[in-house]
Design a protein around this motif. Structure first.
Motif, PDB file in Angstrom:
ATOM      1  N   VAL A 109       0.852  -1.184   0.000  1.00 39.34           N
ATOM      2  CA  VAL A 109       0.000   0.000   0.000  1.00 39.34           C
ATOM      3  C   VAL A 109       0.892   1.240   0.000  1.00 39.34           C
ATOM      4  N   HIS A 110       0.328   2.332  -0.444  1.00 35.90           N
ATOM      5  CA  HIS A 110       1.085   3.585  -0.526  1.00 35.90           C
ATOM      6  C   HIS A 110       0.526   4.584   0.479  1.00 35.90           C
ATOM      7  N   GLY A 111       1.412   5.320   1.106  1.00 37.79           N
ATOM      8  CA  GLY A 111       0.972   6.353   2.031  1.00 37.79           C
ATOM      9  C   GLY A 111       1.913   6.508   3.204  1.00 37.79           C
ATOM     10  N   GLU A 112       1.499   7.313   4.153  1.00 38.46           N
ATOM     11  CA  GLU A 112       2.268   7.497   5.377  1.00 38.46           C
ATOM     12  C   GLU A 112       2.077   6.240   6.228  1.00 38.46           C
ATOM     13  N   PRO A 113       3.156   5.652   6.775  1.00 40.68           N
ATOM     14  CA  PRO A 113       3.065   4.324   7.396  1.00 40.68           C
ATOM     15  C   PRO A 113       2.010   4.179   8.481  1.00 40.68           C
ATOM     16  N   VAL A 114       1.932   5.112   9.424  1.00 37.90           N
ATOM     17  CA  VAL A 114       0.975   4.957  10.516  1.00 37.90           C
ATOM     18  C   VAL A 114      -0.455   4.969   9.986  1.00 37.90           C
ATOM     19  N   HIS A 115      -0.774   5.938   9.145  1.00 44.70           N
ATOM     20  CA  HIS A 115      -2.130   6.036   8.609  1.00 44.70           C
ATOM     21  C   HIS A 115      -2.456   4.814   7.747  1.00 44.70           C
ATOM     22  N   ALA A 116      -1.501   4.383   6.927  1.00 46.67           N
ATOM     23  CA  ALA A 116      -1.753   3.257   6.025  1.00 46.67           C
ATOM     24  C   ALA A 116      -1.995   1.966   6.801  1.00 46.67           C
ATOM     25  N   LEU A 117      -1.229   1.722   7.863  1.00 43.71           N
ATOM     26  CA  LEU A 117      -1.419   0.501   8.648  1.00 43.71           C
ATOM     27  C   LEU A 117      -2.698   0.563   9.475  1.00 43.71           C
ATOM     28  N   LYS A 118      -3.050   1.732   9.983  1.00 41.00           N
ATOM     29  CA  LYS A 118      -4.321   1.874  10.697  1.00 41.00           C
ATOM     30  C   LYS A 118      -5.493   1.568   9.773  1.00 41.00           C
ATOM     31  N   SER A 170       8.888   5.123  16.629  1.00 38.05           N
ATOM     32  CA  SER A 170       7.766   6.059  16.607  1.00 38.05           C
ATOM     33  C   SER A 170       6.542   5.477  15.911  1.00 38.05           C
ATOM     34  N   THR A 171       6.733   4.660  14.877  1.00 31.32           N
ATOM     35  CA  THR A 171       5.588   4.065  14.180  1.00 31.32           C
ATOM     36  C   THR A 171       4.836   3.104  15.098  1.00 31.32           C
ATOM     37  N   ALA A 172       5.566   2.225  15.778  1.00 32.40           N
ATOM     38  CA  ALA A 172       4.930   1.278  16.702  1.00 32.40           C
ATOM     39  C   ALA A 172       4.223   2.021  17.828  1.00 32.40           C
ATOM     40  N   ALA A 173       4.850   3.063  18.363  1.00 35.40           N
ATOM     41  CA  ALA A 173       4.249   3.817  19.461  1.00 35.40           C
ATOM     42  C   ALA A 173       2.960   4.505  19.015  1.00 35.40           C
ATOM     43  N   ALA A 174       2.977   5.086  17.813  1.00 38.53           N
ATOM     44  CA  ALA A 174       1.787   5.774  17.318  1.00 38.53           C
ATOM     45  C   ALA A 174       0.655   4.789  17.052  1.00 38.53           C
ATOM     46  N   LEU A 175       0.968   3.628  16.510  1.00 41.72           N
ATOM     47  CA  LEU A 175      -0.067   2.622  16.250  1.00 41.72           C
ATOM     48  C   LEU A 175      -0.648   2.088  17.559  1.00 41.72           C
ATOM     49  N   LEU A 196       4.238   3.180  28.593  1.00 40.36           N
ATOM     50  CA  LEU A 196       4.848   1.899  28.245  1.00 40.36           C
ATOM     51  C   LEU A 196       5.640   1.953  26.952  1.00 40.36           C
ATOM     52  N   VAL A 197       5.173   2.729  25.965  1.00 48.29           N
ATOM     53  CA  VAL A 197       5.889   2.774  24.691  1.00 48.29           C
ATOM     54  C   VAL A 197       6.870   3.939  24.641  1.00 48.29           C
ATOM     55  N   LEU A 254      11.931  -2.412  29.787  1.00 52.66           N
ATOM     56  CA  LEU A 254      12.007  -3.614  28.953  1.00 52.66           C
ATOM     57  C   LEU A 254      13.297  -3.696  28.147  1.00 52.66           C
ATOM     58  N   ARG A 255      14.213  -2.782  28.389  1.00 49.01           N
ATOM     59  CA  ARG A 255      15.464  -2.775  27.637  1.00 49.01           C
ATOM     60  C   ARG A 255      16.211  -4.094  27.834  1.00 49.01           C
ATOM     61  N   ASP A 256      16.814  -4.562  26.751  1.00 48.14           N
ATOM     62  CA  ASP A 256      17.616  -5.791  26.775  1.00 48.14           C
ATOM     63  C   ASP A 256      16.796  -7.031  27.125  1.00 48.14           C
ATOM     64  N   THR A 257      15.492  -7.000  26.811  1.00 55.38           N
ATOM     65  CA  THR A 257      14.653  -8.178  26.991  1.00 55.38           C
ATOM     66  C   THR A 257      14.018  -8.538  25.656  1.00 55.38           C
ATOM     67  N   ASN A 258      13.406  -9.720  25.602  1.00 53.25           N
ATOM     68  CA  ASN A 258      12.633 -10.135  24.434  1.00 53.25           C
ATOM     69  C   ASN A 258      11.138 -10.059  24.713  1.00 53.25           C
ATOM     70  N   CYS A 259      10.769  -9.250  25.683  1.00 50.04           N
ATOM     71  CA  CYS A 259       9.380  -9.162  26.117  1.00 50.04           C
ATOM     72  C   CYS A 259       8.546  -8.388  25.101  1.00 50.04           C
ATOM     73  N   GLY A 260       7.405  -8.976  24.685  1.00 49.39           N
ATOM     74  CA  GLY A 260       6.481  -8.298  23.787  1.00 49.39           C
ATOM     75  C   GLY A 260       5.423  -7.540  24.578  1.00 49.39           C
ATOM     76  N   LEU A 261       4.705  -6.662  23.885  1.00 49.01           N
ATOM     77  CA  LEU A 261       3.675  -5.841  24.511  1.00 49.01           C
ATOM     78  C   LEU A 261       2.409  -5.932  23.666  1.00 49.01           C
ATOM     79  N   LEU A 262       1.288  -6.303  24.298  1.00 50.98           N
ATOM     80  CA  LEU A 262       0.003  -6.386  23.618  1.00 50.98           C
ATOM     81  C   LEU A 262      -0.949  -5.365  24.233  1.00 50.98           C
ATOM     82  N   ILE A 263      -1.392  -4.409  23.416  1.00 49.72           N
ATOM     83  CA  ILE A 263      -2.341  -3.391  23.855  1.00 49.72           C
ATOM     84  C   ILE A 263      -3.715  -3.776  23.343  1.00 49.72           C
ATOM     85  N   CYS A 264      -4.671  -3.929  24.245  1.00 49.90           N
ATOM     86  CA  CYS A 264      -6.017  -4.336  23.844  1.00 49.90           C
ATOM     87  C   CYS A 264      -6.710  -3.220  23.061  1.00 49.90           C
TER      88      CYS A 264
END
Length: 288
Positions: A85-94, A120-125, A259-260, A268-278
């Motif tokens: 898809v084409h566009g700005e990454p945050v808007h396009a993925l949303k 910044s993309t992950a944090a904005a999403l 958190l983000v 969470l630095r230096d860990t492999n811990c994931g984060l799930l936001i409901c």
């Protein structure tokens, strides 16, 4: 299969980074458990945005091929869809994940390399997407003891959703479930160990009562209740080495930014811990 509302797919943002492939690999189990496709989406951004992003179709095609090959090598039966898809990454993925079961992204794209970093993309999403968002730092086999899925539960209308999604992930990933409530009183001296211990006991007793029905529903799941004085971020900083996934409400009292942003990144630095936001509560109300 965990209890859930059937939705059409799980979207994974692909940008050519290693963490994007890790996000796709992490999402495979969720897609298989739900019997829905894994849709890999690569955004071609305008040349004047996202300096380290993808700006041409040929590079996007190569990134998708690499991601598809990695998922296929996981030896799981999952339907893979892909698109550019084409566009700005945050808007396009949303836009791409509207109505999806989940959006999965790597914690750090090409512009933000390094473990423990959240770009910044992950944090904005995480803050704005209308479906659950999983931010994945790395994908590795779980520890031999399964590790922990940690759910933050406090006085929030979203606590049932948070607990349900954390339970789904713990069952899916053969992990133990740790349900954490935090408390902070201006009348409690943090240096008064007896007062803090008493406060923890009271908070844990309340949480245990809440979890009694949950434990009966899931007798084979190891569910532990933890009460901690102070902030949830401080708890994560102390315990992150044993955690494989953190599950929080989108509408948590201290906001997703805690958190983000820098506090959570430090914990969470230096860990492999994931984060799930409901998903946000307004989305749940609309679906119901």
């Amino acid at each position: 299969m965990p209890e859930h509302q059937a939705l059409p797919d799980i979207v994974v943002g692909i940008d050519g980074s290693r963490t994007a492939i890790d996000a796709a690999l992490w999402a495979v189990d969720d897609a298989v458990s739900r019997g829905i496709p894994l849709r890999l989406v690569c955004v071609v951004a305008p040349a004047n945005t996202a300096p380290s992003g993808i700006h041409d179709v040929r590079t996007a095609e190569r990134a998708l091929r690499e991601a598809i090959a990695a998922v296929e090598s996981a030896d799981e039966t999952v339907k893979i869809e892909h698109e550019i898809v084409h566009g700005e990454p945050v808007h396009a993925l949303k836009t791409a994940c509207r109505g999806s079961a989940m959006l999965c992204v790597g914690a750090a794209g090409l512009a933000h390399s390094g473990r423990g970093r959240i770009g910044s993309t992950a944090a904005a999403l995480a803050a704005t997407a209308q479906c659950p968002v999983a931010i994945i730092t790395a994908h590795h086999p779980p520890p031999l003891d399964g590790g922990w899925v940690v759910a933050e539960i406090n006085e929030s209308p979203a606590r049932e959703t948070t607990l349900r999604r954390a339970t789904e992930e713990a069952l899916l990933r053969h992990a133990r479930l740790c349900v954490v409530t935090t408390w902070l009183s201006r009348y409690t001296d943090i240096h008064d160990n007896h007062a803090v211990a008493d406060g923890n006991r009271l908070a844990k007793a309340r949480l245990d009562r809440r979890l009694s029905d949950w434990r009966r529903r899931y007798p084979d799941l190891d569910v532990q209740a933890v009460a901690a004085h102070g902030s949830f971020v401080n708890y994560l900083a102390r315990e992150s080495g044993s955690i494989q996934l953190v599950v929080v409400a989108h509408d948590r009292a201290n906001g997703i930014g805690e958190l983000v942003g820098p506090p959570g990144r430090g914990a969470l630095r230096d860990t492999n811990c994931g984060l799930l936001i409901c998903e946000p509560q307004n989305v749940l109300s609309w679906r119901n």
